[in-house]
Structures are given as structure tokens and as C-alpha cells.
Design an enzyme around this catalytic site. Structure first.
Site, short mmCIF file in Angstrom:
data_model
loop_
_atom_site.label_atom_id
_atom_site.label_comp_id
_atom_site.label_asym_id
_atom_site.label_seq_id
_atom_site.Cartn_x
_atom_site.Cartn_y
_atom_site.Cartn_z
N ASP A 172 -7.47 80.68 -104.88
CA ASP A 172 -7.07 79.43 -105.50
C ASP A 172 -8.06 79.03 -106.59
O ASP A 172 -8.64 77.95 -106.56
CB ASP A 172 -6.93 78.33 -104.43
CG ASP A 172 -6.10 77.15 -104.94
OD1 ASP A 172 -5.52 77.25 -106.04
OD2 ASP A 172 -6.06 76.12 -104.24
N GLY B 286 -12.47 63.72 -102.56
CA GLY B 286 -11.55 64.74 -103.05
C GLY B 286 -10.47 65.02 -102.03
O GLY B 286 -10.58 64.66 -100.86
N ARG B 287 -9.42 65.67 -102.50
CA ARG B 287 -8.31 65.94 -101.62
C ARG B 287 -7.65 67.20 -102.14
O ARG B 287 -7.46 67.34 -103.34
CB ARG B 287 -7.33 64.77 -101.72
CG ARG B 287 -6.31 64.72 -100.64
CD ARG B 287 -5.39 63.57 -100.88
NE ARG B 287 -5.98 62.28 -100.48
CZ ARG B 287 -5.23 61.28 -100.01
NH1 ARG B 287 -3.93 61.40 -99.91
NH2 ARG B 287 -5.78 60.13 -99.69
N GLY B 288 -7.40 68.13 -101.24
CA GLY B 288 -6.79 69.37 -101.71
C GLY B 288 -5.86 69.93 -100.67
O GLY B 288 -5.57 69.28 -99.66
N LYS C 59 -15.78 68.47 -95.47
CA LYS C 59 -14.35 68.74 -95.65
C LYS C 59 -13.67 68.82 -94.29
O LYS C 59 -14.09 69.55 -93.42
CB LYS C 59 -14.20 70.07 -96.39
CG LYS C 59 -12.76 70.49 -96.58
CD LYS C 59 -12.64 71.47 -97.72
CE LYS C 59 -11.28 71.38 -98.34
NZ LYS C 59 -11.27 71.69 -99.75
N SER D 283 -6.21 72.20 -98.58
CA SER D 283 -6.76 72.54 -97.28
C SER D 283 -7.31 71.33 -96.53
O SER D 283 -7.60 71.42 -95.35
CB SER D 283 -7.84 73.59 -97.43
OG SER D 283 -8.73 73.22 -98.46
N GLY D 284 -7.45 70.22 -97.20
CA GLY D 284 -7.93 69.05 -96.49
C GLY D 284 -8.62 68.05 -97.41
O GLY D 284 -8.68 68.23 -98.61
N VAL E 137 -11.97 65.63 -98.55
CA VAL E 137 -13.42 65.79 -98.63
C VAL E 137 -14.08 64.42 -98.68
O VAL E 137 -13.62 63.53 -99.39
CB VAL E 137 -13.81 66.58 -99.90
CG1 VAL E 137 -15.29 66.92 -99.89
CG2 VAL E 137 -12.99 67.85 -100.02
#
Ligand SMILES: *[C@@H]1O[C@H](CO)[C@@H](O)[C@H](O)[C@H]1NC(C)=O
Ligand SMILES: *[C@@H]1O[C@H](CO)[C@@H](O)[C@H](O)[C@H]1NC(C)=O
Ligand SMILES: *[C@@H]1O[C@H](CO)[C@@H](O)[C@H](O)[C@H]1NC(C)=O
Ligand SMILES: *[C@@H]1O[C@H](CO)[C@@H](O)[C@H](O)[C@H]1NC(C)=O
Ligand SMILES: *[C@@H]1O[C@H](CO)[C@@H](O)[C@H](O)[C@H]1NC(C)=O
Length: 794
Positions: free
Chosen positions: A633, A520-522, A541, A524-525, A527
Site C-alpha cells: 500500500d 490518522g485513520r487508514g 495504531k 488497517s485502523g 492511529v
């Protein structure tokens, strides 16, 4: 008319003036007294903040008390004659010539006295701290009310070995109840239910092995002293520290052992004269033991009036649910009564295990209970090869949706109930010898007079009922297994608490095979998936833009303590040079957006359950955590679904970690995702939990509609653009006003469901969604009331 009123006023004021011959005092001299007959015969502290005198409750019960002068309801902080109120006429507080201060009732009986007889005390004064003291000529204090707390501890008042805070029995009453804050025999501050039948520690988690450890507390300091200071910090000799949420000087606070078993700090708003809670010990009301009385069951799923009676039982006293439930049948074993069982799903009673047997079949467990007259019920769990708990008494009942088993109540076979869930017949009841089997270490039980002091309920730990206990234990066990009680922790390891730990960077590199599998990618950083040395699968993360210094550690440990079935659990973290990593539980299934906006969509019932689950998780963050957490969020991408479509909210707490501003202002940058962000982000309003309520509203409207409303723009009329969300909300509201909701619902619920959905639930979901996305945040509901609203239609 005016004349009459005037006359009345005159009469009343003259009555007052006859009785109010006294002016408010700042001290009482030896030889003088205070009378109950005159309201103004009171003692004030020099700064006027506290008043001491007779305090009336209802018609004719009076207490000699100290209260806050400037709180709206004159909140009482101390009473002399707590359980023996005196008459509203003729009662007196006298500072006798012999030095004793005594309280006498109308008939002259002495109800209370100080231990200052034959001393040289000559003056009683009320200090600015709220302490009533008796002093001698030299100014030495020979007696003080601070030595005899009732249910409240004031700033600078110490709680010591011999002192306890004892709750009131009911809201608004002074009479002593059963919940007690005190130091226990191993020097640790505990909350105990000390009722007429049982005594049971409920906080910290009732395991003498880990409570000290898990909370960073110690049992080695025997000074047994605790104090709340003027700044809002509480500290205790067992190394237990916490601060009020409004920590600062100049705010009046009190630490009160409340009638509901929770320990809270209240702060006074001087302008409204009202109290607000600025800290509390217990997040889940059902964790308080004894709250629903004998046989009663506390339901973690219901926010208000959680107590209920099991089938076959009725309230002992319907006006006081803490009195519990009584069987509506004769529970006595006799040769003529045959017993059967009623299943109560998701329920357990803690403690009082007559017997515990792992790896037995349901049949065997049932026979165990049938064959023993003192067995009231048994609890059977499918975990392992089946575990069986035979109960001799039913206390601390708890119903929680994730409890992996049922309770089987023993009832006469002939008994009729409205809902016989699963009646089993009893072929041969025998009244055997009663042997109480102590499960676990005998040290965990202490005989305490005639009642069993239940300190360490075995079933409490086995049961996943209280997930927290299990998780704490698991963490504890993992820790001990790994470190084998080694005290010198390796460098880089930092135990925050048992269920949560620091990892070394090397450990995480190894676990993730050098950050190989990105899942994953968001904002904040990124995963990564990983497997720890103990074979737990985790999501790691890597954070970007993290604040420097010790704050990271403090914040992360706060998040680490948050534990709710609808929140992704954090197992630990790593802070190494410039790397900041968080280690989370790995949730198998995809996030909600995949199950909403793609071909593999959720059915209605699953959607509704998911909507409730998210609401519960957010409600927990907003209302029940010890530190208030705003997610900032909330969006389908941050909601993960486990194998049984139970939602788990990810990434909470990150707002605090990555965006903490310099001074006071919590949020220096706009956070969140376009389309899900509340309008107040754009204005200059302070950010509150209501931003999450807004985002939640968008999410559930999207769940109902089945498309991504938040990111689609539609052209409306001439050239004006409007988001699909705005249009949806506008149209829905119009229909709602015209009471044409039903037909509109038919047309607007996700068409992929093919009309297969519950109309009532759909209407409820849309209505709740609309109220959540109100522009005016004051009109939005709280997450707690959202849960309540949705559950009502479940
Ligand atoms: C009264 O009792 C308190 C607490 O037990 C004690 O600290 C105090 O010294 C006693 N005062 C006198 C005068 O005996
Ligand atoms: C025990 O606690 C008291 C009060 O918090 C503190 O002053 C004292 O230093 C502690 N003693 C030890 C040995 O830590
Ligand atoms: C006190 O209450 C008023 C009105 O609700 C509010 O505006 C104010 O901010 C509060 N003060 C504090 C210190 O919380
Ligand atoms: C119950 O049965 C036992 C043994 O069969 C007998 O000793 C006892 O007297 C019986 N009790 C009653 C109340 O019938
Ligand atoms: C019930 O009685 C039967 C035969 O009378 C016996 O075999 C069985 O073991 C008994 N069960 C119990 C629990 O005593």
C-alpha cells in the site's frame, strides 16, 4: 567441412576413450586410487547428487573436492587441499595399504592425508548427504569430510566447538579468506573478520552485553553445536534459530560463509540448476568488518563497489579493494613535517580509539591528535557537548548519511589534494609517549597474539553511524532502566528483543489518555498520539481484522526487527484480549500528500531527495530484510516526512499481519489503494514485490507532475474515460520515443515550481516512473536498481 568436424570429434573422443578407462565409482577400496589425469575418475553418491574427485580451476590448479553433481557450475562444498592446489598432471589420491588416504602432487609430495593410518578402514564412500567417509568392515566411520568443513555446511552436517566455516578469499576461489563463522568463547555463534592485522567480531552486533540478549540467544549452553536440517531450519545450542525462505523438504540447500563476509543459505532450483539465496545474516554489506581493508571506507549509500579511499590515500591493490588504502604521504611523525587535517564528512572508523573524551571542543580534540604521533585521525561529533575520538588505526571505515559528525584525517600540511575540505595548521607537533587508552571495559578488548582483538568498539556504540546498534542499545537501556535486571517480567510483558517490547493494554491507555488524540485513520485502523512513561512520544495504531493466535506475535516481532532510516520504526505492540495495538515512533511532520497536493508544496530538490529516500526504504524491505516484506500500500499518505524532509514509510508489514490467508496463499484479499494498485491485483497473478514498484512509480510521477494523477478521470476523445495517470504515461511515452522529452518536461513538471527544477533529474525521475508503471511486471525495475538510477543523477 562436415568431414573435418567429424574427424575432430573422432580424435577428441578417442583421446577421451584412451584416458577414460575408468567408470564412475561408488566406493574406493584400500589399495586403489583416483588420478587427476582422468576427468571421469570420480566417486559418486548413490543418489548421484554429489561427486567427489579432482576439480580443476583455471589451467593447472586442482583440488580434491566434493561438489554438487547437478548444479550448473558444479558448486564445490568441500576441498581437502584448500590452500595447496596440486598439479593437473600426475597428482593422485591414494587409499594406501596402511589405511591412510593421501593426496600427492606430481612430484610425489604429500599435500594432505587422513588420520586413519594403522586403522582397519577398508572402504571410502560418498554418502547421499555429501559426506565422504572412511569405514571399516563393521561399517564404523573412522574419518569423515563433515569433520573438516571449508566454507560450506551441508544439511545434517554439524558445526561444533572445534569446527569453523571460513570464507574463500575471492569470488570463485577456494583459497581461505578472512571471514569466519564459529562459536566464540562464550558459546555464541559469531561472524568474525580474522585478518592479518586485526580480528573483529561484526555479527551479532559487537557488544558482548547485548548480543545474547537481543537475539534471544543464550551463552549458558556450552554444547556449542549447530545444524541445518533438511527442512531448511537452522538451530544452534545458543538458541539461535532461523529458517530458509523456502522452508520445506526436498530442496537442496547449503549454508555458505561467502567471500564477502555474509553468511547465506542457498537453495538449488533443480530445473534450472541455479542457486538462489534463501536466507542471509547481514542486511547491510557495510556492516561486515574488514570489507574495505585498512583505511578503506565503506559507503552505505552506494549499492555496488562501496569501497573508497579517503583523500590523500590510494588503493593498495586496485584489483583487490579488500586490501584497503595506503597513504600517499609519509605518515611518520618527524620534527620537520607539519601536520594538518582533512575533513571527511559523515564518516567514521570504528574501534582503535587512542582516547575518547566527551564534552570537549573541536580545538581541544584537534590538539589531542596533533600532540600524539600515533594519532592517525580523529572523529568529532557535535552530539552532546561534543565528543572526541582519537584514532590510532583506521579500520572498518563507514560513511553513512545520518552520521552526526566528521572524521579528520591527519596529513602533512604541505600535501596537496584535489579537495582540501578543511585544512587546519599545526603549530607545534610533539612526539609524545604512546599510551594506548582502552576505552570502555578492558574486557572488551582481548590481546590476541600481537594484534588487538577488537570485540567492543566504543565508538561503534556511540556513533549513530550504525543506527541499529544505537537503537538496540537504547532499547536495552530503557529496558534495564525500567526493569532493573529483574528477571521475572511482569505478566503481559514479553520481550521480543531488546529494542522492541510488548506493552500492556493499561500502559497504552495511559499513554494515549484513553485514545484521546486521533492523528490518522487508514484501512488497517486508527492511529493515536501518546506519550510513554519514559517520555517517548509515540503513535499507537489500533488494528482491525487481525489474524488470531500466536502468529500475530511472530509477525510483529519480525516487523519490529526491521530498521532503516526511511522506514517508520516500530517500538512495540500490545496483544490483549481482542485488542491488537502497534506502537510506532512518532514522526513530527505531515505525510507526503499534504506536501504535494496542497499550497505548501515541496521544492524540487526536496522532492528528489524524498523520491530517493522512499526508494531506499522499499529497497531495504524488498532486498535486505531477513524476511522479504512487500508493503502493498505505497501511496503519499503512507509516507511521512520528518523535520529535515527525510521520508519515512509507514505501515509496512501490515499486509502480512492483517491479511494472512489460510493455506500458503499470502493474500486472500485485494490490498492497496485504487489508483496506486498494480494491474496484477486484478488478474490472478501471484503478488510480488513488483506491486510496490508500480505504486512507487505512480507516487514519483505525481511528485513530478504535482497533482493527484491516480484519482482523476479525464474524458478522452468520444466517451472513453481514461485516468489522468494513463494519459500522462501514454503522452510521456510517445514524447520519449520521439525524443521530444525536453520540451514536454518543461510543460509537465509541476507548474508551481515556476520552472525552478533540475532538468536532468526531472527527466530521470519521469523515465524511472514510467518504467515502474509498466503493465508487465517483468519490465519494471527492482527497487534496488531504482535507487541506483536516481542516485546517479543526484
Ligand atoms: C580423526 O580425527 C577426527 C577429528 O579430529 C576424530 O574425530 C577421529 O576420531 C580421528 N580418527 C582416528 C582414527 O583417529
Ligand atoms: C543445549 O543445546 C543442545 C543442542 O541444541 C540441546 O540439545 C540441549 O538440551 C541444550 N541444553 C540446555 C541445558 O538447554
Ligand atoms: C525453478 O526455476 C524455474 C524457471 O525460472 C521456475 O519456473 C521454477 O518455479 C523454479 N522452481 C522453484 C522450486 O523455485
Ligand atoms: C626532534 O626533536 C627532539 C626534541 O626537540 C629531538 O630530541 C630529536 O632529536 C629531534 N629529531 C629529529 C629527527 O630531528
Ligand atoms: C604549542 O606551543 C605553545 C607555545 O610554544 C604552547 O603554549 C602550546 O601549549 C603548545 N601546544 C601543544 C599542543 O603542545
Amino acid at each position: 567441412m562436415m568431414r573435418e568436424i567429424f574427424l575432430l570429434i573422432l580424435i577428441f573422443s578417442s583421446i577421451k576413450s584412451i584416458t577414460s578407462k575408468n567408470i564412475i565409482k561408488d566406493h574406493i577400496k584400500r589399495g586403489s586410487s583416483l588420478s587427476v589425469d582422468d576427468d571421469s575418475d570420480v566417486l559418486r553418491s548413490p543418489d548421484n547428487s554429489y561427486t567427489c574427485g579432482f576439480y580443476g580451476f583455471q589451467s593447472n590448479a586442482y583440488w580434491f573436492a566434493i561438489w554438487f553433481t547437478n548444479s550448473k557450475d558444479r558448486t564445490v562444498v568441500w576441498t581437502a587441499n584448500r590452500d595447496t592446489p596440486v598439479n593437473g598432471r600426475g597428482s593422485k589420491l591414494t587409499f594406501r595399504g596402511n589405511g591412510a588416504m593421501v593426496l600427492t602432487d606430481v612430484d610425489g609430495t604429500m599435500v594432505w592425508e587422513t588420520n586413519t593410518t594403522s586403522t582397519d578402514v577398508n572402504k571410502a564412500v560418498l554418502l547421499n548427504s555429501g559426506n565422504l567417509v572412511l569405514k571399516n568392515q563393521k561399517g564404523e566411520i573412522l574419518w569423515q569430510s563433515f569433520d573438516y568443513p571449508t566454507d560450506t555446511l551441508l544439511p545434517s552436517q554439524t558445526l561444533t566447538k572445534s569446527k569453523t566455516l571460513k570464507s574463500a578469499s575471492r569470488r570463485g576461489s577456494f583459497e581461505s579468506g578472512y571471514f569466519v563463522l564459529s562459536f566464540n568463547s562464550i558459546n555464541v555463534l559469531t561472524l568474525t573478520y580474522d585478518g592479518p592485522e586485526i580480528s573483529s567480531v561484526y555479527w551479532p552486533s559487537p557488544n558482548p552485553g547485548f548480543d545474547v540478549f537481543a537475539y534471544g540467544r543464550t551463552s549458558y549452553n556450552s554444547s556449542r553445536i549447530a545444524v541445518l536440517d533438511d527442512f531448511g531450519t537452522f538451530s544452534s545450542s545458543d538458541r539461535w534459530y532461523f529458517t530458509a525462505s523456502d522452508v520445506d523438504f526436498g530442496i537442496r540447500r547449503r549454508l555458505t560463509m561467502d567471500y564477502d563476509g555474509n553468511l547465506r543459505i542457498y537453495s538449488l532450483n533443480e530445473s534450472t540448476q541455479l542457486w538462489s539465496i534463501s536466507w542471509q545474516a547481514i542486511a547491510q554489506p557495510c556492516s561486515v568488518h574488514g570489507i574495505c581493508g585498512r583505511n578503506g571506507i565503506c559507503d552505505t549509500n552506494v549499492l555496488q563497489s562501496q569501497c573508497s579511499c579517503p583523500p590523500g590515500y590510494k588503493w593498495t591493490n586496485p584489483t583487490d579493494l579488500s586490501r584497503g588504502c595506503s597513504p600517499s604521504f609519509n605518515p611518520k611523525c618527524s620534527n620537520s613535517t607539519k601536520f594538518g587535517f582533512l575533513e571527511v564528512p559523515y564518516t567514521d572508523y570504528y574501534g582503535f580509539d587512542l582516547d575518547y573524551k566527551p564534552r570537549v571542543s573541536f580545538e581541544e580534540c584537534r590538539e589531542l591528535c596533533l600532540g600524539d604521533c600515533s594519532c592517525m585521525a580523529f572523529s568529532y561529533r557535535q552530539t552532546g557537548d561534543g565528543s572526541c575520538f582519537v584514532k590510532s588505526a583506521l579500520f572498518n571505515g563507514l560513511r553513512t548519511p545520518n552520521f552526526p559528525g566528521s572524521l579528520y584525517l591527519k596529513v602533512p600540511i604541505a600535501m596537496e589534494t584535489s579537495k582540501p575540505l578543511s585544512i587546519l595548521t599545526n603549530s607545534n607537533a610533539t612526539c609524545g609517549e604512546v599510551i594506548t587508552v582502552m576505552v570502555g571495559s578492558p574486557l572488551m578488548y582481548q590481546k590476541h597474539g600481537t594484534k588487538v582483538k577488537w570485540i567492543y568498539p566504543f565508538s561503534f556504540v556511540i556513533g549513530v553511524g550504525v543506527v541499529e546498534a544505537l537503537v538496540i542499545l537504547l532499547g536495552w537501556w530503557l529496558f534495564y532502566r525500567k526493569n532493573a535486571l529483574v528477571t521475572n517480567l511482569e505478566e503481559g510483558y514479553r520481550m521480543v528483543s531488546s529494542q522492541f517490547r510488548g506493552f500492556t493494554y493499561q500502559e497504552l491507555v495511559k499513554a494515549t489518555q484513553n485514545f484521546k488524540e486521533e492523528i490518522g485513520r487508514g484501512g488497517s485502523g486508527r492511529v493515536y498520539k501518546g506519550v510513554l512513561a519514559d517520555e517517548r512520544v509515540v503513535a499507537v495504531k489500533r488494528l482491525r481484522d487481525v489474524s488470531e493466535g500466536g502468529e500475530f506475535w511472530a509477525e510483529v516481532s519480525t516487523i519490529g526487527k526491521i530498521n532503516h532510516m526511511n522506514l517508520v520504526r516500530m517500538w512495540g505492540f500490545c496483544s490483549h484480549k481482542r485488542h491488537r495495538l502497534l506502537v510506532y515512533e512518532y514522526v513530527e511532520h505531515l505525510s507526503l500528500d499534504h506536501k504535494l497536493f496542497s499550497t505548501s508544496f515541496l521544492q524540487w530538490q526536496e522532492r528528489y531527495t524524498v523520491a530517493i529516500g522512499i526508494a531506499k526504504g522499499l529497497a531495504y524491505l524488498h532486498h535486505e530484510c531477513l524476511e522479504w516484506v512487500i508493503h502493498c500500500d505505497v501511496k503519499p499518505e503512507n509516507i511521512l516526512l520528518d523535520g529535515s524532509f527525510e521520508p519515512k514509510i509507514a505501515d509496512f508489514g501490515l499486509a502480512k499481519l492483517t491479511q494472512r490467508g489460510s493455506q500458503g496463499s499470502q493474500f486472500t484479499q485485494i490490498r492497496g489503494t485504487k489508483g496506486y494498485m498494480a494491474p496484477e491485483w486484478a488478474s490472478n497473478l501471484p503478488i510480488t514485490a513488483k506491486v510496490d514498484v508500480y505504486s512507487y512509480g505512480v507516487v514519483i510521477l505525481e511528485m513530478a507532475r504535482g497533482i493527484r494523477l491516480s484519482s482523476i478521470m479525464v474524458v478522452q476523445g468520444e466517451e472513453e474515460e481514461e485516468s489522468a495517470l494513463m494519459r500522462f504515461v501514454r503522452l510521456a511515452k510517445t514524447r520519449l520515443q520521439n525524443e521530444e522529452m525536453e520540451s514536454w518536461i518543461e510543460e509537465n513538471i509541476d507548474s508551481r515550481l515556476g520552472g525552478l527544477f533540475n532538468r536532468k533529474q526531472a527527466t530521470k525521475l519521469i523515465k524511472v516512473g514510467l518504467s515502474c508503471v509498466e503493465d508487465d511486471r517483468n519490465k519494471r525495475p527492482t527497487m534496488g536498481s531504482v535507487v541506483q538510477a536516481l542516485i546517479d543523477w543526484e
